[in-house]
Write an enzyme that holds these catalytic residues in place. Sequence first.
Site, PDB file in Angstrom:
ATOM      1  N   ARG B  82     -43.174  -8.627 -36.983  1.00  0.00           N
ATOM      2  CA  ARG B  82     -44.064  -7.544 -36.546  1.00  0.00           C
ATOM      3  C   ARG B  82     -43.293  -6.231 -36.610  1.00  0.00           C
ATOM      4  NH1 ARG B  82     -46.562  -8.922 -31.033  1.00  0.00           N
ATOM      5  NH2 ARG B  82     -47.814 -10.419 -32.212  1.00  0.00           N
ATOM      6  N   ARG B 151     -44.317  -3.027 -25.282  1.00  0.00           N
ATOM      7  CA  ARG B 151     -44.670  -3.232 -26.690  1.00  0.00           C
ATOM      8  C   ARG B 151     -45.058  -1.917 -27.357  1.00  0.00           C
ATOM      9  NH1 ARG B 151     -46.330  -8.451 -27.558  1.00  0.00           N
ATOM     10  NH2 ARG B 151     -45.124  -9.930 -26.339  1.00  0.00           N
ATOM     11  N   LYS B 217     -44.659  -9.539 -21.239  1.00  0.00           N
ATOM     12  CA  LYS B 217     -44.886  -8.346 -22.060  1.00  0.00           C
ATOM     13  C   LYS B 217     -45.550  -7.243 -21.239  1.00  0.00           C
ATOM     14  CE  LYS B 217     -49.028 -10.599 -23.862  1.00  0.00           C
ATOM     15  NZ  LYS B 217     -49.565 -11.264 -25.062  1.00  0.00           N
ATOM     16  N   LYS B 219     -47.885  -3.535 -21.816  1.00  0.00           N
ATOM     17  CA  LYS B 219     -48.600  -2.807 -22.857  1.00  0.00           C
ATOM     18  C   LYS B 219     -49.079  -1.451 -22.376  1.00  0.00           C
ATOM     19  CE  LYS B 219     -50.041  -7.004 -25.233  1.00  0.00           C
ATOM     20  NZ  LYS B 219     -51.174  -7.852 -25.666  1.00  0.00           N
ATOM     21  N   CYS B 438     -58.508 -12.372 -34.476  1.00  0.00           N
ATOM     22  CA  CYS B 438     -57.052 -12.494 -34.496  1.00  0.00           C
ATOM     23  C   CYS B 438     -56.643 -13.365 -35.687  1.00  0.00           C
ATOM     24  CB  CYS B 438     -56.559 -13.118 -33.194  1.00  0.00           C
ATOM     25  SG  CYS B 438     -56.981 -14.856 -33.059  1.00  0.00           S
ATOM     26  N   CYS B 444     -50.526 -19.076 -36.617  1.00  0.00           N
ATOM     27  CA  CYS B 444     -50.273 -18.886 -35.186  1.00  0.00           C
ATOM     28  C   CYS B 444     -50.174 -20.240 -34.488  1.00  0.00           C
ATOM     29  CB  CYS B 444     -51.381 -18.052 -34.551  1.00  0.00           C
ATOM     30  SG  CYS B 444     -51.104 -17.845 -32.782  1.00  0.00           S
ATOM     31  N   CYS B 483     -57.590 -18.553 -29.462  1.00  0.00           N
ATOM     32  CA  CYS B 483     -57.105 -19.093 -28.186  1.00  0.00           C
ATOM     33  C   CYS B 483     -57.380 -18.054 -27.122  1.00  0.00           C
ATOM     34  CB  CYS B 483     -55.614 -19.414 -28.281  1.00  0.00           C
ATOM     35  SG  CYS B 483     -54.557 -17.972 -28.009  1.00  0.00           S
ATOM     36  N   CYS B 487     -55.558 -11.722 -28.294  1.00  0.00           N
ATOM     37  CA  CYS B 487     -55.016 -10.718 -29.208  1.00  0.00           C
ATOM     38  C   CYS B 487     -56.071  -9.750 -29.736  1.00  0.00           C
ATOM     39  CB  CYS B 487     -54.281 -11.375 -30.371  1.00  0.00           C
ATOM     40  SG  CYS B 487     -52.725 -12.117 -29.857  1.00  0.00           S
TER      41      CYS B 487
END
Lengths: 609, 573
Positions: B82, B151, B217, B219, B438, B444, B483, B487
Amino acid sequence: MLQVTNSPFRQDQVELLNLLLPTLTEGQKIWLGGYLAAFQSAGEQVAAALQEAEAQAASAPAAPQEVTVLFGSQTGNSHKLAKKLSGRLQDQGAQVTLSAMIDFKPNTLKKVQHLVIIVSTHGEGDPPDNAISFYEFLHSKRAPQLEGMPFTVLALGDTSYELFCKTGRDFDQRLEELGGKRLAPRVDCDVDYDESAENWMAGVLAYFGQASASASAQTSKAADPSAVGAGQLTEYSRSRPFQADVLENLNLNGRGSEQETRHLELALADSGLRYEPGDSLGIYPRNHPRLVDELIEAMGWQSDVRVVLPKSTEERSLKEALTSHCEITVLTKPLIEQVAELAPGNGLKDWLLSSEEQDIRAYLKGRDLLDLAQDYDWTGVTANSFVSLLRKMPPRLYSIASSLKSFPEEVHLTIRNVRYEAHGRVRYGVCSTFVSEQLEPGETVPVFVQDNPNFKLPSNPDTPVIMIGPGTGVAPFRAFLGEREELGAEGKTWLFYGDRHFSSDFLYQVEWQRWLKEGVLTRMDVAFSRDTEQKVYVQHRMMEKSKELYQWIEEGAAVYVCGDEKKMAHDVQAALIAILKQEGGLGDEDAAAYLTKMQQEKRYQRDVY
Amino acid sequence: MSENNLLSQNSAPHSDVEDIKRRSDYLRGTLEETLQNRITGSISEDDNRLMKFHGSYMQDDRDVRNERSKQKLEPAYQFMVRVRAAGGLVSPEQWLMMDRIAQKYANDTIRLTTRQSFQLHGVIKWNMKQVIQEVNDELLSTLAACGDVNRNVMCNPNPYQSAVHEQVYEWAQKVSHHLDPHTRAYHELWLNEEKVADSRDGVEQEPIYGPVYLPRKFKIGIAVPPANEVDVFSQDLGFIAIHENGRLLGFNVAVGGGMGMSHGDTKTYPQVARTIGFILPEQMVDLAEKTVTIQRDYGDRAVRKHARFKYTIDDRGLEWFIDELQQRLGWKLQEARAYRFDHNGDRYGWVKGSNNNWHYTLFIQNGRVKDESDYLLMTGLREIAKIHTGDFRLTPNQNLIIGNVTSQKKKKIEQLIKTYGLSDGAAVSALRRNAMACVALPTCGLAMAESERYMPTLLDKLELILDEAGLRDNEIVIRMTGCPNGCARPALAEISFIGKAPGKYNLYLGGGFAGQRLNKLYRENIGETEILNELRPILNRYAKERVENEHFGDFCIRAEYVREVHSGLDFHA
């Protein structure tokens, strides 16, 4: 066919036997062999009578004759034949010294009374590994004069190679130069060596006196001294292959690979077949059905016509004969010379007579019977006359990829599919394509075990082992590690492996990973030649690790190399010598001597092809 | 408002990931050796945890997993890389670099993400170093694109409100830079920097994060009303630009949003961020840093799925957070200012900015830039990048803006757009233009169902229903994920699908058109036929019964298909 000259029988016996033998079924022959063997060992009286007869029939010398039988063997065939001959000679009362050439002390050569040599030719006219040192000694100035020494040579080879039986021929010629006298003429055997070897043996045995009741049963194992016993009627061998069930047949190469490597699992069930890691398995393949059809069509024959199989009295349909019993993918000079006689007007004979050897070789290379059928006019030549000249379908040998200890009653093979284009047509490797396209699980395939005493794990499980096996050469090392795992061996192990691409061509990847994790495999180095701009091969990885490799060797490690001879094995040997020089401070000669010594100590063994 | 057992259990043993981080010596771990191991294309689970901080996950091609297992081959391990750029802004040179490495090392595609980043898929271990070096050579980075850190900072992408946008983007960069990890491990591992002696103490290594970084994470996103493309309420920390006549006054601050949840665990839920006040632009960096440190100190380090900032806030209460924040800041937030969002989708086609430059928003289905036999998107963009003198902007909806095109260059770029037939989405339904999916299968590792590969065919079928209902040009936000980690920010869509199993999805309805409201579960674990059968009557009724300007999500609530969700705590109620 039996003759007075190749058998111990009188003319009238020969005639009777020749009447009887062709009528016997395979089962009857085996039964009879076993019956006679049992009869012989059981009845002392009979034996005594036989001995008497022998004594009368031959003017055999009273003192036991001393015979030295030396063999040079790569895949084990010469070794096997040497054992067979020795057994028969001993049965005749000779005192036999049987030895691999590498184990024979050259300075005792002068004392040898009778010398019998059985040797194969390997690769491009090369002696097998365990014959090299003796070969070199005999051809050197140090070779003694052997004035009047009786000798004979049996040469094994393959007529499809240019230097057919070269090693045997060299021995034969050199022994003559040194003053030896042939006790029987040299015989050169093609891949289907059984019959020629039997004939040669009969000659040898005849020289050493009246052959005993070994009866020279051509195919029956019951007469072989190594046979288990007369009652055992189901001993499978090269000439009596076992029909093994296919348990699994899968492609080990992942998607995107330009290669196909089959992992074949066969059931040995209650065949009684046994093998050790390092041994090979022989497979009798079938020719590609399309090639057979095209050949029959090109020759203008009918596929259902009955033909007699080559070197046999049995009949089959033409299609079956060409599919399962005859070699049709290899052209040899002797073969085309013979078939040329069938159609003297089609130009082949004229061309052969007017052409240089090298031009003939160039034509033979990469061509098969279909090419011959298409290139010349065979109108009027019958299938039967043609087929009788063909070579019998030779078995293909593959290094066994499993240990019986890990997979009882199974044998695994690793077979890379050979497919290439030559002379405007796609060519198929006979056996690999057969395995790839025709062997579904549930089918059977004729197989036999071929011992390879020259590729064996050290008897001491603590001895470190270095294994170098790129491509399918890695197969026996799967057997080695399986064996060592089951034995709980504590010796260190180091595997060098390579192929084209990491992602698709890493054969048995997860198994090595498991063995590394569990310590069965101590180290592993890999080289994938097509993943980087600069091609990397196993020998490069060996050089990168030269210090540690030398240390292992100094600690007594045994080094094994398996795989391609021409490209790989030579480079690997060069790397080994370079490492001995670099890390051991040895000169050229000393490094070579070091390696030879390792070879003699069975610490450097190769199974290359 | 929260259950007691949700409270951050600082006394509970830390999760093993915390141990891995602690032992890693600032993200080094055993990556150096692991990357050199030639026997496997994988890295160890521990190292993979650390790899995320370096901007990459190990994945494998799940399409061939079983097949390879039979073949005695390890899974087709590969890495997702990424590449982040604050606000998704890159130069034509940087675009060309991404295009080049995608072809050289990855699967010949570039994936634009929902956080305005690039993703490459299918990079093998042996090429990782080269890829990261080439990225850094063009002044982009992968560091902190994944992992328990701040992120990629998102920012409204469309620069048509040029003056405000420029200032907001600068602040996005400042915040982003300020929260970058300081460890030199990245430079040692990938960029051949000599290893520094690791004698310095934690504070010097990571002044903001410390030796174990964040619990999860974090954001940050900045929206410029009336556009809410960044889905500011999905962020842990959101800023809403307050501007007047082209002048940036400051930002409303929203905290505690987040999308992820776990199926079958109602203690996990998506949440929308709540506005806590207004700050001046120059207070932004300080506020972001202090917010991050609060999460660092109070976030749950025992249970990872309960470690996001939204749970810290919900467990302790918004008031607690505001107190703690103001204490750490030493100053107080002002009262939040008024603003209005009217959409969270992209505005396609050409717009002229107040700086007189032109900006063209290109429709990129699911953010996947690749060449197909009848649509040479990747080639077309390459040709544009070669002559473009402006910039490229990755939108939060996985589209691409060819930004700051001068009037002189506009013709040439228009010509290339025409030559390659590049789409502004005009030819597709408004539903498709507002769709996001996603990546999911096959790369993934978390995916339970298809997403990117399936969404287009589902849309084909939904479009037939829309055509019948006369809704083809009605904008409806529709999203899909493989899932529940979220995302594609599915919990904010008017219609959304979250994968449960191959071919099975939960269907959610009622999200707000401007990303201001969570949706709610309508049907569980259904396949395509049921999806179409469920949606057909609702869409038909919407076509007939909607009031003027009523969005589909609002209609679903008014027509009582689902109840309105005010807070994530009601999501499962």
